[in-house]
Design a protein around this motif. Structure first.
Motif: not given
Length: 294
Positions: A99, A103, A142-148, A151
């Motif tokens: 992860c 990033r 995974h919501m946070n990873r897909s949103l990153a 973005d």
């Protein structure tokens, strides 16, 4: 490409083949076909690896091939690429698909986007499904990873090029009860790339010798030749308050009919370019951005 990426990537380049030169083309546009494949091979040391690469090159006449191999690098990677049917190769070392590395990749792509305003694409095994439809069974997206990830794409003004062929590009090679499928190998483009290559298409090729499918992108760019176009009156000119003065100037001065027509055609064309620019180009650009939002 920055060193801080997830995988070893080999950008294998071949000279692109052009159609006949501009002056030999019978039409007002010239077509250049460029084909690119991305493939997470997962086994470059296997005996059938080279033969499969040769088949891909021969079947699709590739200009660029991106081979992603997470377990090989350095001199071993170079020894393999030296035996492949391309003119050269660029290598980057593996860091790992964690992860934190993803990033860093998103941050680096954003930095690249800030450096230019040119047509460009993103392509590769991003190892991250964007939405639930990109995955079959297993844990949810995974919501946070897909949103990153999203973005990053939004900041870079990128949107998915779509695809034809099988829906998913990766499988876990398990029996049906434990089978997981994902679409994680993709091509993204910005609006300027879409305008330059409006007929580009992406195809998911059959999965073979790896748990990832090779993904092919074909471009059919259109390059206009600077030819003299016949004059064409535009109806929307009548709604501009400055247009009557263009007409008046062209028909004044005691010229004959033919000279007045030539003067009007020239002056109206210059006036249109100054006041409106390329309306059709602007329209295509707006439509492309609408597609990107949707």
């Amino acid at each position: 490409m920055p060193k801080l990426v997830k995988w070893t990537r080999w950008f294998l380049r071949k000279e692109m083949k052009l159609n006949p030169p501009f002056d030999e083309c019978p039409t007002t546009v010239h077509h250049l076909i460029m084909k690119i494949i991305i493939w997470n091979s997962r086994g470059a040391l296997k005996p059938n690896f080279r033969s499969y690469i040769h088949d891909l090159v021969q079947n699709h006449d590739l200009a660029i091939m991106v081979i992603i191999e997470t377990k090989l690098g350095g001199t071993k990677a170079k020894a393999i690429t030296d035996r492949l049917p391309f003119d050269g190769a660029i290598h980057t070392e593996t860091i790992g698909p964690r992860c934190e590395e993803r990033r860093i990749l998103w941050e680096n792509l954003i930095k690249v986007a800030d450096l230019h305003n040119m047509p460009w694409i993103m392509a590769g095994d991003f190892n991250e499904p964007l939405i639930e439809k990109d995955k079959y069974r297993g844990k949810g997206v995974h919501m946070n990873r897909s949103l990153a990830f999203k973005d990053c794409l939004d900041y870079c003004n990128m949107f998915d090029m779509g695809f034809s062929g099988p829906k998913y590009t990766w499988k876990n090679k398990r029996e049906l009860n434990n089978l997981i499928l994902q679409r994680i190998d993709r091509f993204f483009m910005n609006p300027d790339w879409c305008l330059l290559y409006p007929d580009a298409r992406v195809i998911h090729l059959p999965r073979c010798h790896s748990d990832h499918s090779p993904v092919l992108m074909e471009t059919l760019p259109i390059r206009n030749i600077n030819l003299t176009r016949p004059f064409k009156f535009q109806e929307f000119w009548l709604f501009d308050t400055s247009f009557p003065s263009v007409v008046s100037r062209a028909w004044s001065g005691g010229r004959d009919l033919a000279e007045c027509i030539n003067t009007f055609s020239r002056d109206a064309s210059m006036w249109n370019k100054t006041y409106f620019g390329n309306v059709h180009y602007k329209k295509r650009r707006v439509i492309t951005r609408i597609y990107g939002v949707q």
